[in-house]
Design an enzyme around this catalytic site. Structure first.
Site, short mmCIF file in Angstrom:
data_model
loop_
_atom_site.label_atom_id
_atom_site.label_comp_id
_atom_site.label_asym_id
_atom_site.label_seq_id
_atom_site.Cartn_x
_atom_site.Cartn_y
_atom_site.Cartn_z
N ASP A 62 0.85 -1.19 0.00
CA ASP A 62 0.00 0.00 0.00
C ASP A 62 0.89 1.24 0.00
O ASP A 62 2.11 1.15 0.11
CB ASP A 62 -0.95 0.01 1.21
CG ASP A 62 -0.24 -0.33 2.52
OD1 ASP A 62 0.90 0.12 2.71
OD2 ASP A 62 -0.84 -1.03 3.34
N ASP A 64 1.25 5.05 1.73
CA ASP A 64 0.85 5.99 2.78
C ASP A 64 1.48 7.35 2.52
O ASP A 64 2.60 7.45 2.02
CB ASP A 64 1.28 5.48 4.15
CG ASP A 64 0.57 4.19 4.54
OD1 ASP A 64 -0.55 3.95 4.03
OD2 ASP A 64 1.14 3.41 5.33
N ASP A 148 9.17 3.79 13.91
CA ASP A 148 9.81 2.71 14.65
C ASP A 148 11.20 2.34 14.13
O ASP A 148 12.18 2.37 14.88
CB ASP A 148 8.91 1.47 14.68
CG ASP A 148 8.35 1.11 13.30
OD1 ASP A 148 8.78 1.70 12.30
OD2 ASP A 148 7.48 0.22 13.24
#
Length: 452
Positions: A62, A64, A148
Site C-alpha cells: 500500500d 501511505d 519505529d
C-alpha cells in the site's frame, strides 16, 4: 519518548538521480493525493513501507502519505475522504477499493488532543511507558524520529522527487539492517508489539536485526502479557500470513518471543526429544508460505490448528494421538489446549470451531472402510483435515500408509480397504459421531477448506 538526537538536525537529501523510486511504480491514486496536497500549498510525501519497498525494487502493499496539513484540511481537499481514529486522527481517501492513508506529521511530545473525550487514563503515557494518546502534530523531522525503524522513516518528496532521510534509513536499507530509532528498550516499553514487528520485518525483508535493537528483546518479551489478546491475534496473522511464516517462526523462537504467544506449544516443542513436533510446525508454516506465495487461499483455522496441535498432543497419553484414541479423550485435550491458548491470543469462534473440527477428524482417518471413507470425504472440513493428516504423516506423527491410502482413495485407486481393527462393543445405544460436535458455521469451509 527518548531519542538519541532530539535537537534539530539536517536531513540527507537523496536526489532523483541517486535512488530507484519512479512515479511509474506509484499508485495513480496515491499520486493524485500527493499532487493535490502539493498544489494546495502543503508538504506531500510518500512515506513508510511504500518508500522502503520501492527503494528495494519490491512492489509495495500500500501507499501511505505524510503531510503538514491537518486531518481537517485534508478532508476539505477531498470529497472522498473520511477521518478515523482517536489515538491519532488519520484521513482515509477512498478510491473504490483502494484507500490512501494520509497522516499529519506527529510531534515527539505533546498533550492529548483537547477534542478527545476524557477517560480514566487521561494521560499521554501510562506508568509503564506505553503510549495511550498521541494526537499532537509536529514537523517532518519529529515525525521521522517518531517512527519505529530507520528503514520505515524515509520520505519521498513529490515536489522534487527526492528522498528525505533524517535517521540513516537509506544506509540501513543498503546494508540489510533493521534498526530501531531511539533507545530500543524505551521504544519496546512504549509498545511491546514493536518486538514482533522487528521480527516480522526482518523475516519479510531478509534483514538482520541490529545487535543493539535485538539485545533487549528476550529480556522484555514478557511485556507482551500486557497486550490485549485480541490485538495479539491480529499480530499473529501478520506474522504468519505474510508469506515468510517459517522464517518468522524461527526468529520468534530465537529471540524468545514465541513462548509468550503460544506458551503451551513452546513447552511441548522443548520437550520434543525427536523433533517431530518441531518438524510438523515447520512443515505447516512452509506449506502455508507456499500457498500464500502462489495466491492460493489459506485460513487462520488451519494455521492456529497447526500451531496449537503440539499443545493438544501434550494432553494425551504418551503425548501422541493413538490410532484408537477415544473421541472424548481427544475432545478433552483439545478443549484444554484451546482454553489455555485463549488466555494469550484470542481466536475468534469463526476460526476456533473449524480448527477443532480439523483436530477431531484426525482419528476418523483410521477407519478406512469404503462406506465410512465416502462419508468422511463429504465432510465440509475434509480437505483441511486431510492436508493436516499429510503434515502429520510427513513429520512422523501419523502412519504414512494411512495418508497414502487416503490419497489413493480420492484418486479412485484404493481397490480394497486394509484389514480393519476389530470393533469393541459399545453400550448405551447409537454411537455418537466424533467430528467435533461443534458443527460447521464458518464461511471459510468448503472443499478446499483454505488449508495449507
Amino acid at each position: 519518548m527518548s531519542h538519541p538526537q532530539t535537537s534539530h538536525r539536517e536531513p540527507v537529501i537523496i536526489p532523483r538521480s541517486e535512488h530507484r523510486i519512479s512515479r511509474a511504480s506509484i499508485s495513480d491514486n496515491a499520486l493524485k493525493v500527493l499532487y493535490r496536497l502539493k498544489n494546495a500549498g502543503y508538504g506531500a510525501y510518500l512515506v513508510g513501507g511504500g518508500v522502503r519497498d520501492l527503494s528495494l525494487g519490491r512492489e509495495p502493499k500500500d501507499f501511505d502519505v505524510a503531510t503538514d496539513a491537518t486531518p481537517e484540511e485534508v478532508n476539505d481537499l477531498f470529497r472522498n475522504c473520511r477521518l478515523i481514529g482517536r489515538r491519532f486522527r488519520l484521513a482515509h481517501v477512498h478510491f473504490g477499493r483502494e484507500i490512501i492513508e494520509v497522516a499529519t506529521f506527529r510531534a515527539l511530545q505533546g498533550p492529548p488532543d483537547p477534542d478527545e473525550e476524557p477517560d480514566d487514563d487521561d494521560a499521554r503515557l501510562m506508568e509503564d511507558g506505553r503510549i495511550l494518546r498521541d494526537n499532537a502534530y509536529g514537523t517532518i523531522e519529529e515525525d521521522a524520529l517518531r517512527r519505529d525503524f530507520t528503514v520505515n522513516a524515509l520520505y519521498y518528496n513529490i515536489a522534487d522527487f527526492s528522498v528525505v532521510d533524517y535517521v540513516g534509513g537509506m544506509a540501513d536499507l543498503e546494508q540489510g539492517t533493521l534498526r530501531l530509532i531511539g533507545d530500543p528498550e524505551v521504544r519496546y516499553r512504549e509498545d511491546p508489539v514493536r518486538m514482533l514487528r522487528a521480527v516480522r520485518f526482518a523475516a519479510k525483508l531478509g534483514f538482520r536485526i541490529h545487535p543493539e535493537s535485538a539485545e533487549p528483546i528476550p529480556r522484555l518479551a514478557g511485556l507482551l502479557a500486557d497486550i490485549p489478546a485480541a490485538r495479539l491475534f491480529e499480530e499473529v496473522l501478520k506474522l504468519f500470513l505474510g508469506g515468510q511464516g517459517a522464517q518468522t517462526f524461527e526468529l520468534l523462537r530465537q529471540h524468545g518471543l514465541f513462548r509468550h504467544l503460544f506458551p503451551a506449544t513452546d513447552t511441548a516443542l522443548d520437550d520434543d526429544e525427536h523433533g517431530e513436533l518441531l518438524g510438523f510446525v515447520a512443515r505447516a508454516l512452509a506449506n502455508t508460505d507456499q500457498r500464500i506465495n502462489e495466491d492460493r487461499p489459506v485460513t487462520p483455522a488451519f494455521l492456529f490448528g497447526a500451531l496449537i496441535w503440539p499443545a493438544v498432543l501434550a494432553q494425551l497419553p504418551g503425548a501422541r494421538l493413538a490410532p484408537d484414541c477415544e473421541p472424548q479423550l481427544l475432545h478433552q485435550a483439545a478443549t484444554e489446549a484451546a482454553e489455555r491458548q485463549l488466555r494469550t491470543v484470542t481466536i475468534p469462534k469463526r476460526f476456533g470451531v473449524p480448527m477443532r473440527e480439523i483436530w477431531h477428524l484426525q482419528p476418523r482417518f483410521e477407519r478406512r472402510t469404503p462406506k465410512r471413507a465416502q462419508r468422511l470425504l463429504g465432510h465440509p472440513r475434509f480437505r483441511a483435515a486431510y492436508d493436516f493428516l499429510l503434515l502429520r504423516a510427513e513429520s512422523g506423527l501419523a502412519d504414512a500408509e494411512v495418508a497414502r491410502w487416503w490419497t489413493d482413495f480420492q484418486q479412485g485407486n484404493a481397490e480394497a480397504p486394509p484389514p480393519s481393527t476389530p470393533r469393541r462393543k459399545r453400550r448405551g445405544g447409537r454411537r455418537r459421531r466424533s467430528s467435533g460436535g461443534e458443527g460447521s458455521n464458518d464461511s471459510t469451509g468448503g472443499s478446499d477448506g483454505g488449508s495449507t
